[in-house]
Design an enzyme around this catalytic site. Structure first.
Site, PDB file in Angstrom:
ATOM      1  N   LEU A 267       0.811  -1.222   0.000  1.00 46.54           N
ATOM      2  CA  LEU A 267       0.000   0.000   0.000  1.00 46.54           C
ATOM      3  C   LEU A 267       0.839   1.265   0.000  1.00 46.54           C
ATOM      4  CD1 LEU A 267      -2.912  -0.800   2.512  1.00 46.54           C
ATOM      5  CD2 LEU A 267      -3.059  -0.603   0.019  1.00 46.54           C
ATOM      6  N   ARG A 268       2.151   1.122   0.307  1.00 50.82           N
ATOM      7  CA  ARG A 268       3.037   2.305   0.395  1.00 50.82           C
ATOM      8  C   ARG A 268       2.544   3.278   1.474  1.00 50.82           C
ATOM      9  NH1 ARG A 268       6.103  -1.058  -2.556  1.00 50.82           N
ATOM     10  NH2 ARG A 268       5.752  -0.922  -4.788  1.00 50.82           N
TER      11      ARG A 268
ATOM     12  N   ASN B 197       7.612  -3.065   3.556  1.00 52.42           N
ATOM     13  CA  ASN B 197       8.859  -2.567   2.947  1.00 52.42           C
ATOM     14  C   ASN B 197       8.776  -1.088   2.573  1.00 52.42           C
ATOM     15  OD1 ASN B 197       7.080  -3.183   0.821  1.00 52.42           O
ATOM     16  ND2 ASN B 197       8.733  -3.641  -0.612  1.00 52.42           N
TER      17      ASN B 197
ATOM     18  N   HIS C 146       9.869 -13.836   1.180  1.00 50.84           N
ATOM     19  CA  HIS C 146      10.221 -13.559  -0.216  1.00 50.84           C
ATOM     20  C   HIS C 146      11.265 -14.608  -0.582  1.00 50.84           C
ATOM     21  CE1 HIS C 146      10.834 -10.886  -3.787  1.00 50.84           C
ATOM     22  NE2 HIS C 146      11.880 -11.676  -3.848  1.00 50.84           N
TER      23      HIS C 146
ATOM     24  N   HIS D 118       4.260 -15.388  -3.388  1.00 49.92           N
ATOM     25  CA  HIS D 118       4.312 -15.147  -4.840  1.00 49.92           C
ATOM     26  C   HIS D 118       5.184 -16.175  -5.565  1.00 49.92           C
ATOM     27  CE1 HIS D 118       7.874 -13.045  -3.436  1.00 49.92           C
ATOM     28  NE2 HIS D 118       7.242 -11.949  -3.131  1.00 49.92           N
TER      29      HIS D 118
ATOM     30  N   LEU E 211       9.242  -8.873  -9.229  1.00 48.30           N
ATOM     31  CA  LEU E 211      10.093  -9.873  -8.596  1.00 48.30           C
ATOM     32  C   LEU E 211       9.269 -10.726  -7.639  1.00 48.30           C
ATOM     33  CD1 LEU E 211      13.264  -7.719  -7.905  1.00 48.30           C
ATOM     34  CD2 LEU E 211      13.066  -9.636  -9.508  1.00 48.30           C
TER      35      LEU E 211
ATOM     36  N   ASP F 206       0.349  -9.305  -4.462  1.00 50.29           N
ATOM     37  CA  ASP F 206       1.619  -8.569  -4.576  1.00 50.29           C
ATOM     38  C   ASP F 206       1.422  -7.326  -5.438  1.00 50.29           C
ATOM     39  OD1 ASP F 206       4.227  -7.913  -4.082  1.00 50.29           O
ATOM     40  OD2 ASP F 206       5.101  -9.389  -5.439  1.00 50.29           O
TER      41      ASP F 206
ATOM     42  N   HIS G 128       4.118   1.473  -8.479  1.00 50.58           N
ATOM     43  CA  HIS G 128       5.225   2.414  -8.711  1.00 50.58           C
ATOM     44  C   HIS G 128       4.713   3.376  -9.774  1.00 50.58           C
ATOM     45  CE1 HIS G 128       8.365   0.049  -6.640  1.00 50.58           C
ATOM     46  NE2 HIS G 128       7.800  -1.017  -7.161  1.00 50.58           N
TER      47      HIS G 128
ATOM     48  N   ALA H 290      10.560  -2.901  -9.811  1.00 47.77           N
ATOM     49  CA  ALA H 290       9.824  -4.166  -9.944  1.00 47.77           C
ATOM     50  C   ALA H 290       8.442  -4.028  -9.322  1.00 47.77           C
ATOM     51  CB  ALA H 290      10.586  -5.282  -9.239  1.00 47.77           C
TER      52      ALA H 290
HETATM   53  O1  DOR Z   1       7.689  -6.913  -7.852  1.00 46.78           O
HETATM   54  C1  DOR Z   1       7.819  -6.681  -6.656  1.00 46.78           C
HETATM   55  N1  DOR Z   1       7.551  -5.464  -6.142  1.00 46.78           N
HETATM   56  N2  DOR Z   1       8.281  -7.641  -5.872  1.00 46.78           N
HETATM   57  C2  DOR Z   1       8.587  -7.426  -4.592  1.00 46.78           C
HETATM   58  O2  DOR Z   1       9.041  -8.335  -3.936  1.00 46.78           O
HETATM   59  C3  DOR Z   1       8.462  -6.067  -3.999  1.00 46.78           C
HETATM   60  C4  DOR Z   1       7.504  -5.269  -4.739  1.00 46.78           C
HETATM   61  C5  DOR Z   1       7.580  -3.794  -4.388  1.00 46.78           C
HETATM   62  O3  DOR Z   1       7.604  -3.459  -3.197  1.00 46.78           O
HETATM   63  O4  DOR Z   1       7.586  -2.988  -5.299  1.00 46.78           O
HETATM   64 ZN    ZN Z   2       5.549  -8.016  -2.496  1.00 46.89          ZN
END
Ligand code: DOR
Ligand code: ZN
Length: 344
Positions: free
Chosen positions: A17-18, A42, A137, A175, A219, A247, A251, A263
């Protein structure tokens, strides 16, 4: 004639969700269809302590659209300095649902992740004792391993030894992108695997053939077709060890369409419509509810949702291709076909 499908309201067992403007823009895309989601930690800086998770949870609640019925299931980002007591307290208070392990350097904002797995042994043992699941992960970062082999190598080099050393630790291999991941999940107890929407649709050709497609780059990276087919078979099999974790990872276009693109595929908006399409293609529409709404809660020991979600099948349409945010547009995952199922 239009066809309808009513499911127990789904949950998303892996979601990004950022924060800030991005959080405000993408949260409604999830709350519209999903009742709960496991929220990835993250951020920059990451959500490491119980206090961090409490503060992040409050920011998510503050960003909720009017009238939304959504529960964020919080996670902590495991570091080599994580305090087992803080994790246990956050679990005991009901604040967190899982702990997330990123191998250091494996993906977006994973620099604070784990390089030396011995250093988190104490926390993992404590988690096994208290029944707190570990979300993984599953990719090694060793430079000698080809990026397309990172998941399979992780299972052999890290996951299997880790599980033998920590019996009873409930583990989610997140994933999964390979037949190796599917086979490993089928061979284990106390282990489940999440599958994303996009890995059911794309293989590595979609990313690379005819020009590079940054919006298909995520990823773990999509693998060859035989792996995609193994994932589709697992997701639609009715096996409760497999469930949805989108997932969905927003971005901005500027950061995706870049010489060093980020990614992530953003699938929150159209996941349910795409999944109905996939499950229908596999003659498994009656198993969609298990994948999106039953298997996840069963693994986590949570009740299934009481509300329902209805999809109907009608004329072909294309979903909005971008979500505007104050940081710039985010491109919605393009499945490469017109959708016919729509959440009503
Ligand atoms: O594609 C991905 N984006 N894989 C991840 O493990 C992290 C994620 C992200 O936080 O952008
Ligand atoms: Zn993820």
């Amino acid at each position: 004639m239009s066809q309808t499908l009513t499911l127990i309201r789904p949950d998303d067992w892996h979601l990004h969700l950022r924060d800030g403007a991005m959080l405000c823009a993408v949260l409604p895309e999830t709350t519209r269809h999903f009742a709960r989601a496991i929220i990835m930690p993250n951020l920059v800086p990451p959500v490491v302590t119980g206090a961090d998770a409490q503060a992040y949870r409050s920011r998510i609640i503050a960003a909720m659209p009017e009238g939304a019925d959504f529960t964020p299931l919080m996670t902590l980002y495991l570091t080599e300095d994580t305090d087992a007591q803080d994790v246990a307290a956050a679990h005991a208070s009901g604040l967190i649902t899982a702990v997330k392990l990123y191998p250091a350097g494996a993906t977006t904002n994973s620099a604070s992740g784990v390089a030396d797995f011995d250093r988190v042994r104490g926390v993992l043992e404590r988690m096994a004792e208290i029944g707190l699941p570990l979300c993984l992960h599953g990719e090694v970062t060793d430079p000698d391993i080809d990026i397309f082999d990172r998941e399979a190598a992780f299972i052999d080099r890290v996951l299997d030894p880790l599980r033998r050393a920590t019996p009873g630790l409930k583990t989610v291999l997140e994933h999964i992108t390979t037949k190796d991941g599917v086979d490993y999940a089928r061979s284990q107890d106390d282990l489940a695997a999440t599958i994303t929407t996009h890995h059911l649709i794309i293989n590595r050709n979609h990313i690379l053939v005819g020009g590079i497609k940054p919006h298909y780059y995520c990823l773990p990276v999509a693998k060859r077709e035989s792996h995609r087919l193994a994932l589709r078979a697992a997701a639609t099999s009715g096996d409760s060890r497999f469930f949805l974790g989108t997932d969905s990872a927003p971005h901005t276009d500027m950061l995706k369409e870049n010489a060093c693109g980020c990614a992530g595929c953003f699938t929150a908006s159209n996941t349910m419509a795409i999944l109905a399409h996939v499950f229908e293609e596999e003659n498994a529409l009656e198993r969609l509810e298990g994948f999106t709404s039953r298997h996840g809660p069963a693994f986590y020991g949570l009740p299934t949702n009481k509300a329902t979600l209805t999809l109907s099948k009608g004329a072909a349409y294309t979903s909005p291709d971008k979500i505007p945010t104050d940081d710039g547009p985010v491109t919605v995952f393009d499945p490469g076909f017109e959708l016919q199922w729509k959440v009503t």
